[in-house]
Scaffold this motif. Structure first.
Motif, PDB file in Angstrom:
ATOM      1  N   GLY A  73       7.173  42.552  68.368  1.00 16.34           N
ATOM      2  CA  GLY A  73       7.526  44.037  68.026  1.00 16.34           C
ATOM      3  C   GLY A  73       7.790  44.788  69.528  1.00 16.34           C
ATOM      4  O   GLY A  73       6.841  44.721  70.264  1.00 16.34           O
ATOM      5  N   LEU A  74       8.716  45.775  69.305  1.00 22.84           N
ATOM      6  CA  LEU A  74       9.141  46.492  70.498  1.00 22.84           C
ATOM      7  C   LEU A  74       8.684  47.917  70.323  1.00 22.84           C
ATOM      8  O   LEU A  74       9.041  48.920  71.176  1.00 22.84           O
ATOM      9  N   ALA A  75       8.083  48.440  69.006  1.00 23.99           N
ATOM     10  CA  ALA A  75       7.793  49.778  68.933  1.00 23.99           C
ATOM     11  C   ALA A  75       6.059  49.764  68.911  1.00 23.99           C
ATOM     12  O   ALA A  75       5.932  51.072  68.747  1.00 23.99           O
ATOM     13  N   PHE A 319      23.249  35.974  79.384  1.00 28.21           N
ATOM     14  CA  PHE A 319      23.379  37.164  80.038  1.00 28.21           C
ATOM     15  C   PHE A 319      23.125  38.282  79.095  1.00 28.21           C
ATOM     16  O   PHE A 319      22.726  39.417  79.663  1.00 28.21           O
ATOM     17  N   ARG A 320      23.173  38.227  77.703  1.00 20.88           N
ATOM     18  CA  ARG A 320      22.972  39.347  76.909  1.00 20.88           C
ATOM     19  C   ARG A 320      21.536  39.255  76.354  1.00 20.88           C
ATOM     20  O   ARG A 320      20.771  40.340  76.503  1.00 20.88           O
ATOM     21  N   GLU A 321      21.099  38.108  75.915  1.00 18.31           N
ATOM     22  CA  GLU A 321      19.884  37.946  75.181  1.00 18.31           C
ATOM     23  C   GLU A 321      18.568  37.938  76.301  1.00 18.31           C
ATOM     24  O   GLU A 321      17.446  38.606  75.837  1.00 18.31           O
ATOM     25  N   HIS A 323      18.404  40.317  78.710  1.00 26.42           N
ATOM     26  CA  HIS A 323      17.979  41.637  78.978  1.00 26.42           C
ATOM     27  C   HIS A 323      16.710  42.190  78.681  1.00 26.42           C
ATOM     28  O   HIS A 323      15.766  42.738  79.919  1.00 26.42           O
ATOM     29  N   ASN A 324      16.044  42.028  77.840  1.00 30.43           N
ATOM     30  CA  ASN A 324      14.768  42.494  77.415  1.00 30.43           C
ATOM     31  C   ASN A 324      13.647  41.775  78.234  1.00 30.43           C
ATOM     32  O   ASN A 324      12.784  42.367  78.951  1.00 30.43           O
ATOM     33  N   GLU A 325      13.755  40.359  78.320  1.00 33.47           N
ATOM     34  CA  GLU A 325      12.850  39.758  79.372  1.00 33.47           C
ATOM     35  C   GLU A 325      12.968  40.060  80.763  1.00 33.47           C
ATOM     36  O   GLU A 325      12.064  40.246  81.489  1.00 33.47           O
ATOM     37  N   HIS A 334      10.754  52.455  79.368  1.00 31.20           N
ATOM     38  CA  HIS A 334      10.996  53.421  78.157  1.00 31.20           C
ATOM     39  C   HIS A 334      11.858  52.952  77.278  1.00 31.20           C
ATOM     40  O   HIS A 334      12.967  52.879  77.588  1.00 31.20           O
ATOM     41  N   LYS A 335      11.525  52.099  76.143  1.00 35.30           N
ATOM     42  CA  LYS A 335      12.550  51.294  75.365  1.00 35.30           C
ATOM     43  C   LYS A 335      13.068  52.375  74.277  1.00 35.30           C
ATOM     44  O   LYS A 335      12.289  52.930  73.531  1.00 35.30           O
ATOM     45  N   PHE A 336      14.448  52.643  74.041  1.00 35.06           N
ATOM     46  CA  PHE A 336      14.963  53.392  72.893  1.00 35.06           C
ATOM     47  C   PHE A 336      16.025  52.524  72.363  1.00 35.06           C
ATOM     48  O   PHE A 336      16.711  51.664  72.924  1.00 35.06           O
ATOM     49  N   VAL A 363      21.536  49.973  79.558  1.00 37.22           N
ATOM     50  CA  VAL A 363      21.866  50.036  78.386  1.00 37.22           C
ATOM     51  C   VAL A 363      22.625  48.869  77.831  1.00 37.22           C
ATOM     52  O   VAL A 363      23.410  48.261  78.774  1.00 37.22           O
ATOM     53  N   TYR A 364      22.458  48.295  76.910  1.00 39.77           N
ATOM     54  CA  TYR A 364      22.746  47.281  76.115  1.00 39.77           C
ATOM     55  C   TYR A 364      22.887  47.375  74.748  1.00 39.77           C
ATOM     56  O   TYR A 364      21.927  48.202  74.140  1.00 39.77           O
ATOM     57  N   GLY A 365      23.489  46.437  73.848  1.00 35.17           N
ATOM     58  CA  GLY A 365      23.274  46.616  72.651  1.00 35.17           C
ATOM     59  C   GLY A 365      24.161  45.856  71.617  1.00 35.17           C
ATOM     60  O   GLY A 365      24.754  45.024  72.196  1.00 35.17           O
ATOM     61  N   HIS A 366      23.965  46.140  70.553  1.00 32.84           N
ATOM     62  CA  HIS A 366      24.936  45.541  69.437  1.00 32.84           C
ATOM     63  C   HIS A 366      26.179  46.624  68.796  1.00 32.84           C
ATOM     64  O   HIS A 366      25.858  47.348  68.004  1.00 32.84           O
ATOM     65  N   LEU A 367      26.941  46.400  69.757  1.00 33.23           N
ATOM     66  CA  LEU A 367      28.209  47.275  69.529  1.00 33.23           C
ATOM     67  C   LEU A 367      28.827  47.376  68.081  1.00 33.23           C
ATOM     68  O   LEU A 367      29.120  48.249  67.497  1.00 33.23           O
ATOM     69  N   LEU A 372      22.674  50.925  70.310  1.00 28.92           N
ATOM     70  CA  LEU A 372      22.432  50.753  71.580  1.00 28.92           C
ATOM     71  C   LEU A 372      20.922  50.468  72.019  1.00 28.92           C
ATOM     72  O   LEU A 372      19.945  51.408  71.404  1.00 28.92           O
ATOM     73  N   HIS A 373      20.358  49.736  73.020  1.00 26.99           N
ATOM     74  CA  HIS A 373      19.033  49.894  73.379  1.00 26.99           C
ATOM     75  C   HIS A 373      19.160  50.416  74.906  1.00 26.99           C
ATOM     76  O   HIS A 373      19.752  50.163  75.618  1.00 26.99           O
ATOM     77  N   VAL A 374      18.647  51.759  75.021  1.00 26.18           N
ATOM     78  CA  VAL A 374      18.756  52.497  76.140  1.00 26.18           C
ATOM     79  C   VAL A 374      17.195  52.165  76.771  1.00 26.18           C
ATOM     80  O   VAL A 374      16.046  52.655  76.083  1.00 26.18           O
ATOM     81  N   ALA A 403      16.686  52.199  65.326  1.00 25.32           N
ATOM     82  CA  ALA A 403      17.941  51.175  64.359  1.00 25.32           C
ATOM     83  C   ALA A 403      17.268  50.089  63.963  1.00 25.32           C
ATOM     84  O   ALA A 403      17.575  49.680  62.691  1.00 25.32           O
ATOM     85  N   GLU A 404      16.551  49.138  64.820  1.00 30.03           N
ATOM     86  CA  GLU A 404      16.156  48.067  64.321  1.00 30.03           C
ATOM     87  C   GLU A 404      14.899  47.433  64.717  1.00 30.03           C
ATOM     88  O   GLU A 404      14.330  46.470  64.513  1.00 30.03           O
ATOM     89  N   HIS A 405      14.294  48.251  65.543  1.00 35.43           N
ATOM     90  CA  HIS A 405      12.879  47.765  66.087  1.00 35.43           C
ATOM     91  C   HIS A 405      11.568  48.645  65.235  1.00 35.43           C
ATOM     92  O   HIS A 405      10.593  48.137  65.388  1.00 35.43           O
ATOM     93  N   GLY A 406      12.063  49.612  64.427  1.00 35.39           N
ATOM     94  CA  GLY A 406      11.119  50.191  63.621  1.00 35.39           C
ATOM     95  C   GLY A 406      10.518  51.426  64.600  1.00 35.39           C
ATOM     96  O   GLY A 406      11.104  51.734  65.505  1.00 35.39           O
TER      97      GLY A 406
HETATM   98  C1  MLT Z   1      17.627  42.876  71.857  1.00 40.92           C
HETATM   99  O1  MLT Z   1      18.825  43.316  71.130  1.00 40.92           O
HETATM  100  O2  MLT Z   1      18.023  42.278  72.786  1.00 40.92           O
HETATM  101  C2  MLT Z   1      16.602  43.038  71.371  1.00 40.92           C
HETATM  102  O3  MLT Z   1      16.698  44.256  70.287  1.00 40.92           O
HETATM  103  C3  MLT Z   1      15.627  43.352  72.254  1.00 40.92           C
HETATM  104  C4  MLT Z   1      15.764  44.602  73.249  1.00 40.92           C
HETATM  105  O4  MLT Z   1      16.026  45.892  72.685  1.00 40.92           O
HETATM  106  O5  MLT Z   1      15.771  44.779  74.432  1.00 40.92           O
END
Ligand code: MLT
Ligand code: ZN
Length: 451
Positions: A73-75, A319-321, A323-325, A334-336, A363-367, A372-374, A403-406
């Motif tokens: 979990g990220l929250a 390259f997308r997945e 990002h978090n790691e 600070h994750k939003f 910034v990245y996310g699920h367009l 967006l994950h800021v 949006a999706e992390h709670g």
């Molecule tokens: C993602 O989309 O990569 C995950 O939700 C994790 C994140 O926000 O970094």
């Protein structure tokens, strides 16, 4: 009290499944980002039939209980506060049962997403929710947080996949809605309420999940586009013209650089570009022709790379997945995790970067669903000014602060930005009715009561 509770929990779950040693407990007390650290009185790992007894023992001792799945979990929702008991659900990992006629999977809460995907390999079905933490994230935790991932704009988030569930309530009683009947309108939708309740209303132990048909062909495309505006135009051009499109992800040069350096991998193309859009198509026929026809109506990409084999597709997704790691390796961000209406995305992205200066926003996310994950690197973790700045900007654009992390610990103070006083009062009333003594995951989701 703790020794008595430890003895009682050992009686219910077995001494070897009650962890008191601080060194062993430590990995359950901190999250992957390094931002949330807590302290647990104990960690207990019950089997499924022991869970009601464990919750009853904690309730009798007045001890708070924090359910924990894969600790992805990220929250901060799964991290214990103030000496709570961590209820680790990893022993609820029976082999998923697949019902081919009904297109459903029955899974225990501690089964990981990757395990379900493995169980479905070779069947005509797939699970609709997918994300980068699949190897550790458990389906119970994903349901508890209503997790989303990359295919939500086509298939919905976890709540849309949950047909039924079993959960243990705060008094140790068990609610069971696991018949698998998709038409079953008897009273309130308790599964719908428990999904997304982040362990504050009950502990999910089993899920009946909807499955979707497995498509024979997959295609991944990474496209460079001149700007965020063009990325949104591209999505608009493809959404209805390319029915096989199941994911449309967005990231930027700073993220490409971060991931390439962290994973020591070469980007698929080296060209100056404003943004990257990652597309995933899944179809009964190879989707390339359909995608190419759709792209005729979209802004011309600055560069592109496609792959239809597993290794090639995974290389592009990395390259997308990652990002978090890569971010977690760079510092404590600070994750939003926010949603903004699609017609505001480009403006919001520009404004949020400016708002956090001189800090750097990644910034990245699920367009596809405006998520967006800021991530802001620089300000110390305890600096809440930056949180208020970003989340107020989100609200001013008509967006959602989660949006999706709670909500977890991280956003609870900001719930009033997304819910009215009447909404919050109704949520408190539900919490009080189901958990009058407040033992389930206290200090999470609902804002603190101001007295
Ligand atoms: C993602 O989309 O990569 C995950 O939700 C994790 C994140 O926000 O970094
Ligand atoms: Zn995400």
């Amino acid at each position: 009290m703790t020794r008595t509770l430890a003895d009682e929990l050992a009686r219910v779950a077995g001494r070897e499944h009650v962890i008191a040693d601080p060194e062993v407990r430590a990995s359950y007390e901190r999250d992957v980002t390094g931002r949330y650290r807590g302290e647990a009185a104990l960690v207990v790992r019950p089997a499924r039939d022991q869970l009601p007894g464990v919750v009853r023992a904690c309730a009798a001792a007045g001890a708070a209980v924090v359910p924990q799945g894969g600790n992805t979990g990220l929250a901060g929702g799964q991290i214990p506060l103030g000496g709570a008991v961590v209820l680790r659900l990893d022993r609820l990992d029976a082999e998923p049962r697949i019902d081919r006629a009904a297109a459903q999977a029955r899974v225990e809460a501690g089964v990981t997403l990757a395990d379900l995907q493995r169980a479905l390999a070779g069947t005509p079905y797939e699970f609709a929710v997918d994300h980068g933490a699949r190897s550790a994230a458990t389906l119970g935790g994903m349901a508890a947080t209503n997790a989303g991932g990359s295919q939500v704009f086509r298939h919905g988030a976890m709540r849309a996949q949950v047909i039924g569930l079993e959960a243990v309530l705060a008094d140790g009683s068990v609610v069971t809605r696991t018949s698998g009947l998709i038409k079953d309108n008897v009273g309130y939708d308790l599964p719908g309420l428990l999904v997304g309740s982040e362990g504050t209303l009950g502990v999910i132990t089993e899920l009946v999940l909807r499955l979707i048909p497995r498509r024979a062909h997959r295609l991944t495309g990474l496209l460079g586009v001149a700007s965020t505006e063009q990325a949104v135009e591209l999505l608009a051009a493809l959404r209805d013209r390319v029915p096989s499109l199941v994911a449309c992800e967005l990231f930027f040069p700073e993220g490409m650089e971060l991931v390439s350096a962290h994973r020591q991998v070469e980007p698929p193309f080296r060209i100056e570009t404003g943004a990257y859009v990652l597309l995933e198509c899944a179809g009964d026929e190879p989707p390339l022709d359909e995608l190419a026809a759709g792209l005729e109506h979209a802004p011309r990409p600055t560069a592109e790379a496609f792959a239809d084999d597993t290794a090639g597709r995974e290389r592009l997704w990395l390259f997308r997945e990652a990002h978090n790691e890569a971010l977690n390796a760079a510092g404590v961000p600070h994750k939003f995790d926010v949603t903004v209406p699609l017609d505001r995305i480009a403006r919001f992205e520009r404004e949020v970067r400016r708002a956090v200066e001189p800090s750097r926003a990644v910034v990245y996310g699920h367009l596809g669903d405006g998520n967006l994950h800021v991530n802001v690197l620089g300000p110390p973790p305890e600096d809440t000014e930056i949180d208020a700045l970003v989340l107020e900007l989100v609200a001013s654009h008509g967006g959602s602060i989660s949006a999706e992390h709670g909500i977890g610990q991280s956003r609870r103070a900001f719930v009033p930005l997304g819910r009215s006083p009447a909404d919050i009062a109704a949520m408190r009333a539900i919490k009080h009715a189901l958990d009058p003594n407040g033992i389930l995951n206290p200090g999470k989701l609902l804002p603190a009561l101001v007295v």
